[in-house]
Design an enzyme around this catalytic site. Structure first.
Site, PDB file in Angstrom:
ATOM      1  N   ARG A   1       0.868  -1.169   0.000  1.00  0.00           N
ATOM      2  CA  ARG A   1       0.000   0.000   0.000  1.00  0.00           C
ATOM      3  C   ARG A   1       0.909   1.225   0.000  1.00  0.00           C
ATOM      4  NH1 ARG A   1      -1.982  -3.709   3.793  1.00  0.00           N
ATOM      5  NH2 ARG A   1      -4.103  -4.423   3.334  1.00  0.00           N
TER       6      ARG A   1
ATOM      7  N   LYS B   1      -1.802  -2.148   7.443  1.00  0.00           N
ATOM      8  CA  LYS B   1      -3.175  -1.966   7.885  1.00  0.00           C
ATOM      9  C   LYS B   1      -3.409  -2.849   9.114  1.00  0.00           C
ATOM     10  CE  LYS B   1      -7.623  -1.487   5.587  1.00  0.00           C
ATOM     11  NZ  LYS B   1      -8.339  -1.765   4.353  1.00  0.00           N
TER      12      LYS B   1
ATOM     13  N   HIS C   1      -2.842   2.931  -6.034  1.00  0.00           N
ATOM     14  CA  HIS C   1      -3.680   1.745  -5.828  1.00  0.00           C
ATOM     15  C   HIS C   1      -3.804   0.912  -7.106  1.00  0.00           C
ATOM     16  CE1 HIS C   1      -6.284  -0.814  -3.541  1.00  0.00           C
ATOM     17  NE2 HIS C   1      -7.102  -0.850  -4.570  1.00  0.00           N
TER      18      HIS C   1
ATOM     19  N   ARG D   1      -1.052  -1.497  -7.025  1.00  0.00           N
ATOM     20  CA  ARG D   1      -1.326  -2.606  -6.093  1.00  0.00           C
ATOM     21  C   ARG D   1      -2.236  -3.623  -6.780  1.00  0.00           C
ATOM     22  NH1 ARG D   1      -1.305  -4.196  -0.812  1.00  0.00           N
ATOM     23  NH2 ARG D   1      -3.283  -4.730   0.166  1.00  0.00           N
TER      24      ARG D   1
ATOM     25  N   HIS E   1      -3.682  -8.952   2.979  1.00  0.00           N
ATOM     26  CA  HIS E   1      -5.144  -9.060   3.116  1.00  0.00           C
ATOM     27  C   HIS E   1      -5.465 -10.048   4.225  1.00  0.00           C
ATOM     28  CE1 HIS E   1      -5.504  -7.943  -1.420  1.00  0.00           C
ATOM     29  NE2 HIS E   1      -5.489  -6.873  -0.672  1.00  0.00           N
TER      30      HIS E   1
ATOM     31  N   TYR F   1      -9.383  -9.092  -6.924  1.00  0.00           N
ATOM     32  CA  TYR F   1      -8.360  -8.815  -7.928  1.00  0.00           C
ATOM     33  C   TYR F   1      -8.295  -9.877  -9.025  1.00  0.00           C
ATOM     34  CZ  TYR F   1      -6.688  -5.326  -4.658  1.00  0.00           C
ATOM     35  OH  TYR F   1      -6.592  -4.248  -3.835  1.00  0.00           O
TER      36      TYR F   1
END
Length: 164
Positions: free
Chosen positions: A29, A54, A114, A117, A140, A149
């Site tokens: 990120r 995150k 993004h 990514r 994730h 994705y």
């Protein structure tokens, strides 16, 4: 993607090229990339420790030669050798998201941090990573996020249709 990276290298230099390469080929990120500290990156081991991801979880991201070479070239001319950050900004801090967004906006109307990514996740899946490996690399916590994705190209779908 390669044309975008090359344009960044030629017009902006090795720092921005390293940032773009990390985003596209390590899947970090933007906040994770900008918060990297020098001790987080091991070019010899081909690993990046993402400590401030995150949810404040730590993960190890494995990197290939494109990332290693881009970072190695940047380190040869990295300013502020005393900064703990890989990408130092002003006042002892790291580069800001705004600065990076301005770089992207100057070179493309459609490519964002993004987007890179997303490119990483899609490219990794197409290159043979399984869904769990991509989820781990991308940080994730829920595999359903990674599944977002998995949008194959029209060409890939046509190839598969021909195999039926």
């Amino acid at each position: 993607m390669e044309r975008f990276r090359q344009e960044i290298l030629e017009q902006n230099g090795t720092r921005d090229y390293a940032i773009v390469t990390i985003l596209a080929y390590a899947g970090l990120r933007i906040s994770e990339c900008l918060q990297l500290r020098m001790e987080d990156v091991s070019l010899k081991a081909k690993e990046i420790a993402v400590r401030r991801g995150k949810g404040d979880k730590m993960r190890v991201v494995f990197i290939g030669d494109k990332v290693v070479n881009a970072v190695r070239e940047y380190l040869k001319e990295r300013p502020d050798p005393d900064s703990p950050y890989l990408f130092p900004g002003r006042n002892g801090e790291h580069l800001s998201r705004g600065q990076v967004n301005r770089i992207f906006n100057a070179h493309s109307d459609s490519i964002t941090p993004h987007t890179l990514r997303h490119f990483f996740c899609s490219n990794a899946l197409e290159s043979g990573y399984d869904i769990n490996e991509v989820a781990n690399q991308a940080g994730h916590s829920n595999i359903h996020t990674t599944l977002l994705y998995t949008n194959p190209t029209r060409e890939k779908m046509k190839e598969k249709a021909n195999r039926l």
